[in-house]
Design a protein around this motif. Structure first.
Motif, mmCIF file in Angstrom:
data_model
loop_
_atom_site.group_PDB
_atom_site.id
_atom_site.type_symbol
_atom_site.label_atom_id
_atom_site.label_comp_id
_atom_site.label_asym_id
_atom_site.label_seq_id
_atom_site.Cartn_x
_atom_site.Cartn_y
_atom_site.Cartn_z
ATOM 1 N N SER A 174 0.828 -1.213 0.000
ATOM 2 C CA SER A 174 0.000 0.000 0.000
ATOM 3 C C SER A 174 0.858 1.257 0.000
ATOM 4 N N GLN A 223 1.038 4.039 -3.012
ATOM 5 C CA GLN A 223 0.592 5.397 -2.690
ATOM 6 C C GLN A 223 1.669 6.412 -3.036
ATOM 7 N N GLY A 239 -1.629 4.272 -6.910
ATOM 8 C CA GLY A 239 -2.591 3.556 -6.077
ATOM 9 C C GLY A 239 -3.919 4.279 -6.006
ATOM 10 N N ILE A 272 -5.561 5.359 -3.473
ATOM 11 C CA ILE A 272 -5.681 6.415 -2.456
ATOM 12 C C ILE A 272 -4.624 7.490 -2.648
ATOM 13 N N ALA A 273 -3.826 7.393 -3.704
ATOM 14 C CA ALA A 273 -2.788 8.398 -3.941
ATOM 15 C C ALA A 273 -3.423 9.695 -4.436
#
Length: 544
Positions: free
Chosen positions: A23, A27, A32, A34-35
């Motif tokens: 993760s 990121q 990713g 949630i980046a």
């Protein structure tokens, strides 16, 4: 993180630590889910992608304990989907082991690998969400337009020194969307020359998607099976061939001719609907032939604008399929109507009613195309959509285009036969024509109407077989776009009753005083040939 993993090659990490490390790396890379702080270029970032692949290899290797004899592990998060299988000495696993991730599967022979690695072997099949944006399809060098057609997946062989395969590894890869007709599915692997050779170089040259050692074993519209003789990071890339550019002149000519044809279709439809026709004349087939052909020409004129909209293109392709088949069925009915009329006249029969009854015409004219389209949609609904010609019609996959081509060829063949039978029935009439000036004029008119019926009945569609030649391409456009024009000329302008009706409209005369006395018109193969009153046998012969 990468450096720490390199310095601690013997460490065994728990799954939670491995998950967090995946993760964090995705990121930071900006790929990713949630980046937020970093955005990957549309061209990708192969250098970062290669670093993450190296980290992934070391992270997965850290999940396998050297003392483990046999183990199976799975990891599914929003970042990573991983399946791992390891065997040790004395393992009695099946020859082929199936691993899966996000619907993709891999079949690998671990026993053959274990034989060359002290009886132990392990394989991991992994997909990292977002890797396709780092290892972009633009790293695949080709003249064609490319598109990433699957997730990027990686095969890792932890703690194995001899990775030579004794047999190819098979991957079953699901397509992200429907494969276009002009598309070629390509199995590729990620090649990083800098990492493999320890050499520096330009990123475009050192990092790329390559086809070496990978090939397509099987492919259909839903999935592809790739076979590879080595293990690495893989993906499916779609190569889309650009359709040959249509000559601007031909495109302009087609558009202009279709617009002219639609104008005369509209005039013919209005005439058939508004004119006061003789009760004996049945214009049903002609009216619905005009409606079907005009709508199909109109949709073909605009269908290229909906190619990018999948649902709209599918609906338009289905409508076009129905309208085109309906057009040819109505052509067939018009040919039969014409043949029945000429046959009765040649036998000097009084015509009570022209041709087939309306209910039967409606049943055949719309029932046949409805059945054909319904069966086609049930058999292969995905066959409707964008084609390589850049229009919304029937796909060539699984020979689905024959659901349209087949009925068209049958109707054209039948129309040829009915047309020839009609001419044969007219043979006595044409042979008895006198050579004076009046009859010579009538003969020319008959010849023109015969040629016009040849176009109206769709017989000129046979020219489409020779469209590779520029001359025949232009002739095909001119002939088939003007079916409405010939329909209007033959059945409206050259009909005395209709001409008188036009005069009434133009002079705006109304009421009973505007009634027109119908005069004898020149009979021909395409004229209605109906008289307002019954004629004697001798009078019928004189007309012929």
């Amino acid at each position: 993180m990468d450096q720490q993993l390199k310095n601690n090659t013997g460490v065994v990490l728990p799954e939670a630590t491995v998950t967090n490390s995946f993760s964090a790396s995705m990121q930071v890379s900006g790929a990713g889910p949630i980046a937020k702080s970093i955005r990957v270029s549309s061209k990708g970032d192969g250098e970062t992608g290669s670093v993450i692949l190296g980290i992934s290899d070391r992270l997965v290797s850290a999940m396998v304990s050297p003392t483990q004899n046999q183990t199976t592990k799975a990891m599914q998060t929003s970042i990573v989907d991983l399946s791992l299988h390891a065997i040790g000495p004395g393992s009695h696993d099946d020859i082929s082991v199936a691993l899966s991730a996000k619907g993709q599967t891999m079949d690998i022979n671990l026993q053959s690998l274990a034989k060359n690695n002290n009886g132990s072997a392990a394989a991991a099949f992994m997909i990292l969400n977002g890797m396709e944006s780092l290892l972009s399809h633009q790293y695949f060098k080709t003249e064609n337009k490319t598109e990433m057609y699957s997730d990027v997946f990686t095969v890792i062989l932890p703690s194995i020194h001899n990775t030579n395969l004794t047999e190819p590894v098979n991957f079953t890869i699901q397509h992200k969307k429907k494969v276009p007709e002009s598309g070629i599915v390509t199995c590729v692997y990620w090649e990083d020359k800098c990492e493999n050779n320890g050499e520096a170089g330009k990123e475009g040259e050192a990092m790329r998607w390559s086809v070496e050692g990978c090939w397509v074993a099987y492919s259909d519209e839903n999935y592809t099976v790739c076979s590879c003789s080595h293990l690495s990071t893989f993906a499916l890339i779609m190569q889309i061939g650009e359709p040959p550019p249509e000559e601007p002149f031909l495109e302009w000519l087609n558009r202009m001719c279709v617009i002219v044809g639609l104008f005369f279709f509209a005039l013919a439809i209005l005439t058939f609907l508004l004119c006061s026709w003789n009760a004996k004349i049945n214009n049903t087939a002609r009216l619905h032939l005009c409606l079907s052909l005009s709508l199909s020409h109109l949709l073909l004129l605009w269908s290229d604008r909906y190619v990018e909209h999948e649902l709209a293109c599918t609906v338009m392709a289905g409508l076009l399929h129905f309208l085109l088949i309906a057009s040819f069925v109505w052509m067939q009915l018009e040919a039969v109507q014409l043949y029945l009329l000429v046959r009765r006249l040649s036998k000097v029969q009084v015509i009570q009613r022209d041709g087939l009854p309306k209910p039967l015409l409606y049943l055949i004219g719309y029932g046949v195309p409805f059945v054909i389209v319904g069966i086609s949609a049930l058999v292969y609904s995905d066959g409707y959509g964008a084609t390589e010609a850049g229009v919304c019609l029937l796909s060539r996959r699984r020979n689905f285009n024959w659901a349209l081509t087949g009925p068209v060829i049958v109707v054209i063949g039948l129309n040829w036969m009915v047309f020839c039978a009609t001419l044969w029935s007219l043979r006595p009439t044409l042979a008895n024509m006198k050579s004076d000036i009046s009859q010579s004029k009538d003969t020319r008119l008959i010849v023109f109407k015969i040629l016009a019926q040849f176009v109206i009945l769709g017989c000129t569609w046979i020219i489409g077989l020779y469209k590779t030649n520029l001359f025949f391409h232009v002739l095909f456009i001119l002939m088939n776009s003007q079916q409405g024009t010939f329909l209007f000329i033959v059945h409206c302008l050259l009909n005395k009753e209709v001409r008188e009706e036009y005069k009434r409209w133009l002079t705006c005369s109304c009421g009973k005083d505007s009634a027109v006395v119908v005069e004898k018109d020149v009979p021909s193969v395409s004229e209605d040939l109906d008289k307002p009153e019954e004629q004697t046998d001798q009078g019928r012969k004189d007309d012929e």
